[in-house]
Design a protein around this motif. Structure first.
Motif, short mmCIF file in Angstrom:
data_model
loop_
_atom_site.label_atom_id
_atom_site.label_comp_id
_atom_site.label_asym_id
_atom_site.label_seq_id
_atom_site.Cartn_x
_atom_site.Cartn_y
_atom_site.Cartn_z
N PRO A 1 -4.75 -2.88 -11.51
CA PRO A 1 -4.73 -3.15 -10.24
C PRO A 1 -6.06 -3.87 -9.58
CG PRO A 1 -5.51 -0.96 -10.65
CD PRO A 1 -5.15 -1.66 -12.39
N GLY A 2 -6.58 -4.12 -10.52
CA GLY A 2 -8.11 -4.89 -10.17
C GLY A 2 -8.00 -6.45 -10.47
N HIS A 3 -9.00 -7.12 -10.28
CA HIS A 3 -8.92 -8.57 -10.62
C HIS A 3 -8.11 -9.25 -9.85
CE1 HIS A 3 -12.38 -9.09 -13.19
NE2 HIS A 3 -11.89 -7.98 -14.12
N SER A 4 -7.67 -8.85 -8.77
CA SER A 4 -6.56 -9.30 -7.93
C SER A 4 -6.79 -9.64 -6.64
CB SER A 4 -5.49 -7.90 -7.72
OG SER A 4 -6.12 -6.83 -7.21
N GLN A 5 -8.14 -10.11 -6.28
CA GLN A 5 -8.27 -10.61 -4.96
C GLN A 5 -7.80 -11.75 -4.45
OE1 GLN A 5 -12.42 -10.04 -3.80
NE2 GLN A 5 -12.60 -11.75 -2.40
N ALA A 6 -7.10 -12.76 -5.44
CA ALA A 6 -6.62 -13.98 -4.92
C ALA A 6 -5.29 -13.61 -4.35
CB ALA A 6 -6.43 -14.97 -6.04
N ALA A 7 -4.65 -12.64 -4.93
CA ALA A 7 -3.45 -12.26 -4.48
C ALA A 7 -3.19 -11.47 -3.18
CB ALA A 7 -2.47 -11.20 -5.43
N ILE A 8 -4.32 -10.76 -2.92
CA ILE A 8 -4.75 -10.08 -1.78
C ILE A 8 -5.03 -10.99 -0.62
CG2 ILE A 8 -6.11 -8.45 -0.69
CD1 ILE A 8 -6.21 -6.85 -3.27
N ALA A 9 -5.77 -12.11 -1.22
CA ALA A 9 -6.04 -13.13 -0.21
C ALA A 9 -4.90 -13.80 0.54
CB ALA A 9 -6.95 -14.29 -0.58
N ALA A 10 -3.82 -14.02 -0.41
CA ALA A 10 -2.57 -14.46 0.08
C ALA A 10 -1.83 -13.62 0.89
CB ALA A 10 -1.79 -14.98 -1.45
N TYR A 11 -1.64 -12.17 0.35
CA TYR A 11 -0.89 -11.32 0.98
C TYR A 11 -1.80 -9.89 1.23
CZ TYR A 11 3.00 -14.16 -0.32
OH TYR A 11 3.98 -15.28 -0.33
N TRP B 1 -18.78 -15.27 -9.30
CA TRP B 1 -18.23 -14.54 -10.50
C TRP B 1 -18.66 -12.79 -10.59
CZ3 TRP B 1 -15.29 -18.13 -11.30
CH2 TRP B 1 -15.84 -19.60 -11.51
N GLY B 2 -18.00 -12.03 -11.36
CA GLY B 2 -18.47 -10.72 -11.04
C GLY B 2 -16.98 -9.93 -11.09
N VAL B 3 -17.08 -8.49 -10.35
CA VAL B 3 -16.04 -7.51 -10.28
C VAL B 3 -15.87 -7.40 -8.92
CG1 VAL B 3 -15.02 -5.13 -10.60
CG2 VAL B 3 -16.43 -6.65 -12.53
N PHE B 4 -14.77 -7.47 -8.30
CA PHE B 4 -14.56 -7.28 -6.89
C PHE B 4 -13.90 -6.03 -6.36
CE2 PHE B 4 -15.30 -11.44 -7.89
CZ PHE B 4 -16.31 -11.92 -7.22
N LYS B 5 -14.08 -5.37 -5.21
CA LYS B 5 -13.85 -4.05 -4.87
C LYS B 5 -12.29 -4.02 -4.43
CE LYS B 5 -16.53 -3.97 -0.60
NZ LYS B 5 -17.42 -4.82 -0.99
N ASP B 6 -11.80 -5.27 -3.70
CA ASP B 6 -10.64 -5.03 -3.19
C ASP B 6 -9.58 -5.27 -4.10
OD1 ASP B 6 -10.70 -4.81 -0.29
OD2 ASP B 6 -12.13 -6.45 -0.39
N ILE B 7 -8.70 -4.33 -4.34
CA ILE B 7 -7.70 -4.16 -5.30
C ILE B 7 -6.43 -3.65 -4.92
CG2 ILE B 7 -9.40 -3.50 -7.09
CD1 ILE B 7 -8.47 -0.82 -7.26
N TYR B 8 -5.41 -3.73 -5.61
CA TYR B 8 -4.18 -3.60 -5.00
C TYR B 8 -4.36 -1.81 -4.40
CZ TYR B 8 -2.05 -7.52 -7.26
OH TYR B 8 -1.88 -8.98 -7.72
N CYS B 9 -3.60 -1.71 -3.45
CA CYS B 9 -3.52 0.00 -3.03
C CYS B 9 -2.48 0.60 -3.86
CB CYS B 9 -3.16 -0.16 -1.62
SG CYS B 9 -2.92 1.53 -0.97
N ALA B 10 -3.02 1.84 -4.51
CA ALA B 10 -1.94 2.51 -5.36
C ALA B 10 -0.92 3.41 -4.45
CB ALA B 10 -2.79 3.19 -6.33
N GLY B 11 -1.42 3.41 -3.02
CA GLY B 11 -0.70 4.51 -2.40
C GLY B 11 0.37 3.79 -1.59
N ASN B 12 0.66 2.70 -1.60
CA ASN B 12 1.57 1.61 -1.01
C ASN B 12 2.71 1.19 -1.63
OD1 ASN B 12 2.77 -0.20 0.69
ND2 ASN B 12 0.72 -1.35 1.45
N ASP B 13 3.87 1.93 -1.28
CA ASP B 13 4.83 1.48 -2.37
C ASP B 13 5.29 0.14 -2.22
OD1 ASP B 13 5.70 3.70 -3.52
OD2 ASP B 13 6.57 4.56 -1.80
N SER B 14 5.03 -0.72 -1.10
CA SER B 14 5.49 -1.99 -1.25
C SER B 14 4.51 -2.80 -2.14
CB SER B 14 5.37 -3.08 0.37
OG SER B 14 3.83 -2.44 0.83
N VAL B 15 3.52 -2.28 -2.59
CA VAL B 15 2.32 -2.74 -3.86
C VAL B 15 3.44 -3.00 -4.96
CG1 VAL B 15 0.50 -2.79 -5.28
CG2 VAL B 15 0.32 -2.52 -2.63
N TYR B 16 4.17 -1.99 -5.32
CA TYR B 16 4.80 -1.73 -6.30
C TYR B 16 5.98 -2.51 -6.23
CZ TYR B 16 1.83 2.37 -6.94
OH TYR B 16 0.74 3.06 -7.50
#
Ligand code: ACM
Ligand code: ZN
Length: 753
Positions: free
Chosen positions: A263-273, A289-304
């Protein structure tokens, strides 16, 4: 000596020319002339006098499945050896290369048997994979054995098969983008060295590189980032590109395992959607470079739903039975603050956010399994419970792999200590990779079978182009290829290195800008009462070392130990040269004299991390201070623990009034200043008196890289021993994207005045 070597070479060359010009199969090429230096080393190789003339050979085979491999082989011979091979409809009288399927359990799924005897070269295997490896051996032998315009394959018998079934290279195409041609070049190189997996890292915080029809913004937006200087950087692979690359790899029997990080390393996808994150706020594709805190929401079914849609398109493109879903370095801070994630924890009766990560991974795994694919994830997928059947790729050492095996799962080993080709040669040189063995001693025979193999990981934060990529991957990948293919019992680094030297001409022909095997030299610092002595030692025999001292222009040839005044700051720049061409990076040393220079340190806490050693036990008192590059080899790192050590000054002194130490902060990489440093002193090493304590007033949130000195002053007092305690903040703080992870202390050096 020189003349003797030359006359020897002339005689050798003449001999070969005579042999080939006479060009009869009666000529004897003795095994001592031929070059059999395959990489990886074959399991069994027997050599015989005589040879097979490769020029004008004909390839004969009847099974049409072999056509792509044969076509590739013919093209290679044309392009790299300038030899035109023909496909024959039937066997001719001479020079037949004959490919025949057999059914020989001894060779297994990937083995092959190659028999070369004068006019016939027979290659047999159970599978296309076996033929691919056999043809790679022939390619190598042909490239290694040419003379007088002819190419020959020495008479021999090879029986060969791999030790491990998974032999991979990860290429991060997200941090930097590599063109289709570079990917194909690497597939060729993997194939030539009998590796079989190209692990394609396609999505990251800094880019999304695979076109997905249903979500066009993933590449319209996610494939591009605005660099710190305002320029735009990016690129992506269209569906057509990927189909072309997959087909290319398939023809060569290389499996491409795509990695779609979650669910992490997903900031580019989140920037798009932006609806994919917990906050729904608009963010940009990361440009740091580094680790970023915005990751896919695990409570939102539209993520799955989104991920299943994406994975459906990925599955349609890649025939690999394995799909890598990342799973590493997913900070939990957003999930902790997200009502939907917290609701999910409650609804699913989960313990915490780690459990939620496990739920996330298992849900994705269920989807992959339903589509007949198996999941691979980094060792963090163990946290919160490992899904049955999931394959763990162990990177934070071997422990994650061991745990997975004990759990009944399978594992792939790529520990940072040996397999990270983004690390410099100071940390991981050719010999270090060659010393790698993917099966840890802790595992029994039955458990060991579940170690599938290993990979080298080529992360590209600091690898902007093909030239730099080649220099990082080669020659070190050759060591990984052998470690994963050949039998471990006969391993001998000197012998391997000798074979590697034979392969440089092959790599030159394939336009590979290979790097060095190791750092060219190392230095040692010693002190006496009034002198500092610096010795520079060659690690490569055929180099010369030059040096410049204290900023002077004069370049000296280094002959023997350099001596400096014990009390003065001195600088040395040393360069290694071969035929007047610089090899590797120059060495730049600035020596800061102080009273503890070269004094011994004994660690009471766990010693420093094997990744950040500052050169080892003397690293904190060598007078050479760590720079703003925390990978410069001078910093000593302590991960998730305090540092406690005793420094012995060798004599009781009464003239010391200052003790200080330099620390590093770069919180993107979880490196923080310590909360405090305290010093006790003793004359006998048993009875200790408190001497002083220092704290820092720096905000741990302060971004960027910087060095901070913690200093304790005290009226002069007599003592010989110093006990230094440095307190780690232990966990990455709440506000940080990697909150809760173990924090680092980086120290260099301990200065006594
Ligand atoms: C990794 O290096 N984060 C897998
Ligand atoms: Zn959420």
């Amino acid at each position: 000596m020189q003349n003797m070597i030359w006359s020897g070479r002339i005689v050798f060359t003449l001999l070969i020319i005579i042999l080939f010009n006479s060009c009869t199969q009666d000529s004897i090429i003795h095994p001592s002339i031929a070059n059999y230096k395959l990489i990886p080393k074959a399991q069994r190789l027997d050599t015989f006098p005589g040879y097979f003339l490769f020029n004008n050979a004909q390839v004969f085979y009847t099974n049409k499945e072999l056509t792509p491999l044969v076509e590739d082989f013919i093209m290679f011979s044309q392009k790299r050896l300038d030899v035109q091979l023909n496909i024959a409809g039937e066997k001719i009288t001479k020079n037949n290369i004959i490919l025949t399927f057999i059914d020989n359990p001894e060779l297994g799924d990937e083995g092959y048997q190659l028999s070369v005897e004068n006019e016939t070269l027979n290659l047999v295997a159970n599978s296309l994979k076996g033929f691919a490896h056999g043809l790679s051996s022939i390619k190598q032998l042909a490239m290694l054995n040419s003379a007088g315009g002819n190419i020959f394959i020495p008479n021999l018998q090879i029986k060969d098969w791999p030790a491990f079934e998974h032999r991979g290279l990860l290429l991060d195409c997200a941090r930097h983008f590599f063109t289709k041609d570079v990917i194909k070049k690497y597939i060729d190189l993997l194939s030539l060295y009998k590796m079989n997996v190209f692990h394609w890292h396609l999505t990251e915080d800094q880019a999304w590189r695979i076109a997905i029809e249903k979500y066009p913004k993933l590449t319209e937006v996610g494939a591009w980032r605005t660099e710190l200087d305002g320029s735009s950087y990016g690129g992506f692979y269209s569906k057509k590109d990927i189909e072309e690359i997959v087909a290319y790899a398939e023809r060569k029997q290389i499996t491409i395992i795509p990695e779609i990080e979650l669910p992490g390393h997903s900031q580019a996808a989140i920037a798009a959607y932006r609806h994919l994150s917990c906050t729904g706020k608009q963010i940009e594709v990361a440009n740091d470079w580094g680790v970023f805190k915005d990751i896919y929401c695990a409570g939102n079914d539209s993520v799955y739903i989104f991920l299943e849609d994406v994975l459906s398109e990925v599955i349609a493109l890649f025939p690999s039975k394995y799909i890598h879903i990342g799973g590493d370095e997913a900070p939990k801070i957003r999930w902790e603050q997200c009502s939907r994630c917290q609701q999910r924890i409650e609804d699913e009766h989960l313990k915490d956010e780690h459990d939620l990560q496990s739920y996330f991974i298992k849900r994705i795994q269920t989807f992959l399994n339903a589509n007949d694919r198996q999941l691979i994830g980094w060792d963090e997928i163990l946290e919160g419970g490992l899904a049955e059947g999931a394959i763990v790729q162990s990177w934070r050492g071997m422990q994650g792999g061991i745990e997975a095996i004990r759990h009944g799962n399978r594992a792939i080993m790529s520990p940072t200590s040996h397999a990270y080709l983004d690390y410099g040669l100071k940390a991981i040189d050719l010999q270090k990779v060659y010393s790698f063995y993917p099966v840890p001693k802790e595992l029994n025979k039955e458990e060991s079978k579940r170690i599938l193999g290993g990979e080298c990981n080529m992360w590209t934060e600091h690898v902007p182009n093909e030239h730099s990529l080649d220099s990082k991957v080669f020659p070190r990948m050759l060591a990984m290829s052998e470690v994963l293919w050949s039998d471990s019992s006969g391993r001998n680094y000197a012998e391997f290195k000798n074979r590697v030297h034979s392969h440089y001409s092959i790599l030159d022909q394939l336009n590979v800008n290979y790097g060095n095997e190791t750092t060219p030299f190392q230095y040692m610092i010693n002190t006496s009462a009034n002198m500092i002595e610096v010795a520079i030692e060659k690690k490569i025999s055929d180099i010369d070392i030059t040096h410049q001292l204290n900023g002077e222009k004069t370049i000296h040839s280094y002959q023997s130990i350099l001596k400096f005044d014990r009390l003065e700051e001195s600088t040395i720049i040393a360069v290694a040269n071969r035929n007047n061409k610089q090899i590797g990076d120059s060495l730049s040393l600035k020596i800061h004299p102080h009273l503890a220079l070269t004094k011994n340190i004994e660690y009471i806490s766990d010693p420093y991390s094997e990744w950040y050693t500052a050169g080892g036990i003397g690293g904190l008192t060598d007078g050479v201070l760590g720079s703003l590059d925390f990978r410069d080899g001078h910093w000593q790192g302590f991960w998730g623990n305090d540092l406690e050590c005793i420094l012995d000054l060798d004599e009781i002194r009464s003239d010391i009034s200052i003790i200080e130490a330099n620390f590093y902060q770069y919180n993107n990489s979880w490196i923080f200043l310590p909360s405090d440093m305290s010093v006790e002193v003793s004359t006998n090493g048993n009875d200790w008196n408190e001497w002083g304590k220092a704290k820092n007033n720096i905000d741990p949130r302060q971004r960027g890289h910087f060095i901070y000195t913690m200093r304790i002053e005290h009226p002069e007092e007599s003592f010989r021993y110093l006990k230094i305690k440095v307190k780690n903040i232990m966990k990455v703080p709440e506000w940080h994207e990697a909150a809760g992870s173990d924090a680092w202390i980086f120290i260099d050096e301990i200065i006594v005045k």
